[in-house]
Design a protein around this motif. Structure first.
Motif, short mmCIF file in Angstrom:
data_model
loop_
_atom_site.label_atom_id
_atom_site.label_comp_id
_atom_site.label_asym_id
_atom_site.label_seq_id
_atom_site.Cartn_x
_atom_site.Cartn_y
_atom_site.Cartn_z
N GLU A 101 61.35 2.41 39.69
CA GLU A 101 61.02 3.46 40.68
C GLU A 101 59.99 2.91 41.66
OE1 GLU A 101 59.66 7.17 39.00
OE2 GLU A 101 59.22 8.02 40.99
N ILE A 102 58.99 2.18 41.16
CA ILE A 102 57.96 1.60 42.03
C ILE A 102 58.60 0.58 42.97
CG2 ILE A 102 55.88 0.14 42.07
CD1 ILE A 102 55.09 1.47 39.37
N GLN A 103 59.49 -0.23 42.42
CA GLN A 103 60.20 -1.23 43.23
C GLN A 103 60.99 -0.53 44.34
OE1 GLN A 103 60.09 -4.46 43.30
NE2 GLN A 103 61.61 -4.44 44.98
N THR A 104 61.66 0.57 43.96
CA THR A 104 62.48 1.31 44.93
C THR A 104 61.61 1.87 46.05
OG1 THR A 104 64.01 1.95 43.16
CG2 THR A 104 64.09 3.25 45.20
N ILE A 105 60.62 2.68 45.69
CA ILE A 105 59.87 3.41 46.72
C ILE A 105 59.07 2.45 47.60
CG2 ILE A 105 57.79 3.91 45.33
CD1 ILE A 105 57.97 6.80 46.58
N SER A 106 58.64 1.30 47.01
CA SER A 106 57.85 0.36 47.83
C SER A 106 58.74 -0.40 48.81
CB SER A 106 57.10 -0.64 46.92
OG SER A 106 58.03 -1.36 46.15
N SER A 107 60.07 -0.31 48.63
CA SER A 107 60.96 -1.02 49.56
C SER A 107 61.47 -0.09 50.67
CB SER A 107 62.17 -1.58 48.79
OG SER A 107 62.97 -0.50 48.35
N LEU A 108 61.06 1.19 50.62
CA LEU A 108 61.57 2.17 51.59
C LEU A 108 60.54 2.41 52.69
CD1 LEU A 108 63.07 4.69 49.00
CD2 LEU A 108 64.30 2.97 50.34
N HIS A 109 61.00 2.23 53.94
CA HIS A 109 60.12 2.49 55.08
C HIS A 109 60.84 3.38 56.07
CE1 HIS A 109 58.96 -1.36 53.24
NE2 HIS A 109 57.74 -0.91 53.43
N CYS A 110 60.60 4.69 55.94
CA CYS A 110 61.35 5.66 56.76
C CYS A 110 60.49 6.91 56.94
CB CYS A 110 62.67 5.99 56.04
SG CYS A 110 63.61 7.34 56.80
N TYR A 124 61.29 9.82 57.02
CA TYR A 124 61.78 10.99 56.28
C TYR A 124 61.80 10.73 54.77
CZ TYR A 124 63.05 11.78 61.07
OH TYR A 124 62.99 11.90 62.44
N ILE A 125 61.00 9.74 54.34
CA ILE A 125 60.88 9.43 52.91
C ILE A 125 59.40 9.30 52.59
CG2 ILE A 125 61.28 7.61 51.17
CD1 ILE A 125 64.04 7.20 52.36
N VAL A 126 58.95 9.93 51.48
CA VAL A 126 57.53 9.92 51.14
C VAL A 126 57.04 8.47 51.03
CG1 VAL A 126 57.84 10.00 48.61
CG2 VAL A 126 55.80 10.99 49.64
N LYS A 127 55.85 8.21 51.61
CA LYS A 127 55.37 6.84 51.73
C LYS A 127 54.70 6.33 50.46
CE LYS A 127 54.92 6.18 56.73
NZ LYS A 127 56.35 6.56 56.72
N TYR A 128 55.02 5.09 50.13
CA TYR A 128 54.37 4.35 49.05
C TYR A 128 53.05 3.83 49.57
CZ TYR A 128 53.50 0.09 46.29
OH TYR A 128 52.93 -0.90 45.52
N ASP A 143 60.62 11.61 45.00
CA ASP A 143 61.04 11.51 43.59
C ASP A 143 62.24 10.59 43.40
OD1 ASP A 143 60.94 13.88 40.85
OD2 ASP A 143 61.11 11.72 40.93
N PHE A 144 61.99 9.29 43.37
CA PHE A 144 63.06 8.29 43.24
C PHE A 144 63.22 7.82 41.80
CE2 PHE A 144 64.15 8.03 47.63
CZ PHE A 144 63.02 8.54 48.24
N GLY A 145 62.88 8.71 40.86
CA GLY A 145 62.96 8.37 39.44
C GLY A 145 64.36 8.06 38.96
N LEU A 146 65.37 8.64 39.61
CA LEU A 146 66.76 8.43 39.14
C LEU A 146 67.54 7.54 40.10
CD1 LEU A 146 67.66 12.03 37.91
CD2 LEU A 146 66.81 10.11 36.58
N THR A 147 66.88 7.06 41.16
CA THR A 147 67.59 6.30 42.19
C THR A 147 68.10 4.97 41.65
OG1 THR A 147 66.18 7.31 43.85
CG2 THR A 147 67.33 5.29 44.51
#
Ligand SMILES: CC(C)(Nc1nc(-c2c[nH]c3ncc(Cl)cc23)ncc1F)C(=O)NCC(F)(F)F
Length: 281
Positions: free
Chosen positions: A62-71, A73-77, A158-162
Motif C-alpha cells: 500500500e505504501i509502495q502504491t500510494i507513494s507512486s501516485l501523483h495526481c 484527485y488522489i490523496v497525497k503521500y 485508501d489503497f489498501g486493496l489496490t
C-alpha cells in the motif's frame, strides 16, 4: 522512480484524534511538530492493525502504491515513520480537513447542487483515469473511500486493496474473497473474484448512485439474491426522478453485465466534459 522518502520521526508525531478505520488499518489525525510549538503540519497517519489478516507485506505494498501516485484527485503521500518501539511502519499522508464524502454529504446535503455532484464525479473519474494509466485497479472504489479536500475538490483514498494488473493480462484474480461488501462489486468480481479497470468502472457507477442519493444509504437499492443467483441488475428498475437522463444513462453503461461493454474511464470523462450540465471553470 524511487522518490525521496520523507522520514517522519515518531517523537515529533503528536496524535490528536482517531479519524477512522480503513482496510486493515486505522488512521489518526496527528500534528508533526518538530519545534514543539504547535506550528507543525496536521497529517493523517495510517498504521497497520496487527489483528487484521493483512500482513506487513500488504501494508508495504500500500505504501509502495500510494507513494507512486501523483495526481490532484488522489490523496497525497507525505512519507513514512519508522516507529522504534513497535515493528510497524506508519504511512503519513496529507490531512484533508473536510473528511470523508459520506460525512460531508450528510452535513451539506442542502447546498450541494447537481452541478457540484457532477464536478465531484468528474474529479473521481479523472483520478481513476490516472490510476488506470498506472495499471492499478483500486478494487474498493466507494463513497466511503473518497475524501473531500474543499467545497470544490474531492480525492480518492485508501489503497489498501489496490493491485497492479500484470502486463500480460487484463484483470487481476484474487485468491480469496475480501471483506468488502458485495454492493460495490461487479458481477465477475463476485462470481469469479476477477478485478479489472472495468470492474472499477462498475464501482464508479455505484459511487455515482451514492453521490446522486447524497450518500443516503437508505436509498441504496438492495442486491436481491433470486433462486440462488445474484440479481446483477440491481438498479434497472430504479428510476429516481432526480437522476437526470444523462446521469442515469452513464450509470447504466457502468453496470453493463459484460465488462467489455462498459465504458473506459477516459470515455466516461468525455461524457462528463460534454454533458451540458458542467461548464468547465
Ligand atoms: C480509515 C479512514 C481514516 N477513514 C476516515 N478518514 C477520514 C479522513 C478525514 N481527513 C482525512 N485525511 C486523510 C485521510 Cl487518509 C483520511 C481522512 N475521515 C473519516 C474517516 F472515516 C480513511 O482513511 N478512510 C478512507 C478514506 F476515506 F480516506 F478514503
Amino acid at each position: 522512480k524511487k522518490q525521496q522518502q520523507d522520514v517522519f520521526e515518531e517523537r515529533y508525531l503528536r496524535c490528536i484524534s482517531i479519524l477512522g478505520k480503513g482496510n486493515f488499518g486505522s488512521v489518526e489525525l496527528c500534528r508533526y511538530d518538530p519545534w514543539g510549538d504547535n506550528t507543525g503540519d496536521l497529517v493523517a497517519v495510517k498504521e497497520l492493525q496487527s489483528n487484521k489478516q493483512a500482513t506487513m507485506a500488504d501494508f508495504q505494498r500500500e505504501i509502495q502504491t500510494i507513494s507512486s501516485l501523483h495526481c490532484d484527485y488522489i490523496v497525497k503521500y507525505k512519507g513514512i515513520c519508522y516507529s522504534a518501539g513497535r515493528l510497524s511502519t506508519k504511512l503519513v499522508m496529507e490531512y484533508l480537513p473536510y473528511g470523508s464524502l459520506i460525512g460531508y454529504m450528510e452535513k451539506h446535503r442542502q447546498n450541494v447542487c447537481t452541478r457540484r455532484l457532477l464536478l465531484f464525479a468528474s474529479q473521481i473519474c479523472k483520478g481513476m483515469e490516472y490510476l488506470q494509466s498506472m495499471r492499478y485497479v483500486h478494487r474498493d472504489l466507494a463513497a466511503r473511500n473518497i475524501l473531500v479536500a474543499s467545497d470544490t475538490l474531492v480525492k480518492i483514498a485508501d489503497f489498501g486493496l489496490t493491485k497492479i494488473i500484470p502486463v500480460d493480462k487484463e484483470y487481476y484474480r484474487v485468491t480469496q474473497p475480501g471483506e468488502s461488501p458485495i454492493f460495490w462489486y461487479a458481477p465477475e468480481s463476485v462470481s469469479e473474484l476477477k478485478f479489472s479497470h472495468k470492474s472499477d468502472v462498475w464501482s464508479f457507477g455505484i459511487v455515482l448512485h451514492e453521490l446522486f442519493s447524497y450518500c443516503d444509504i437508505s436509498r441504496n437499492p438492495k442486491r436481491v439474491i433470486r433462486n440462488n443467483d445474484l440479481l446483477i441488475y440491481p438498479f434497472t428498475y430504479v428510476r429516481d426522478f432526480f437522476f437526470s437522463f444523462q446521469v442515469h444513462s452513464i450509470m447504466m453503461q457502468c453496470w453493463e453485465f459484460n465488462s467489455e461493454d462498459r465504458p473506459s474511464f477516459s470515455s466516461l470523462q468525455d461524457m462528463f466534459e460534454n454533458s451540458l450540465l458542467i461548464d468547465e471553470r
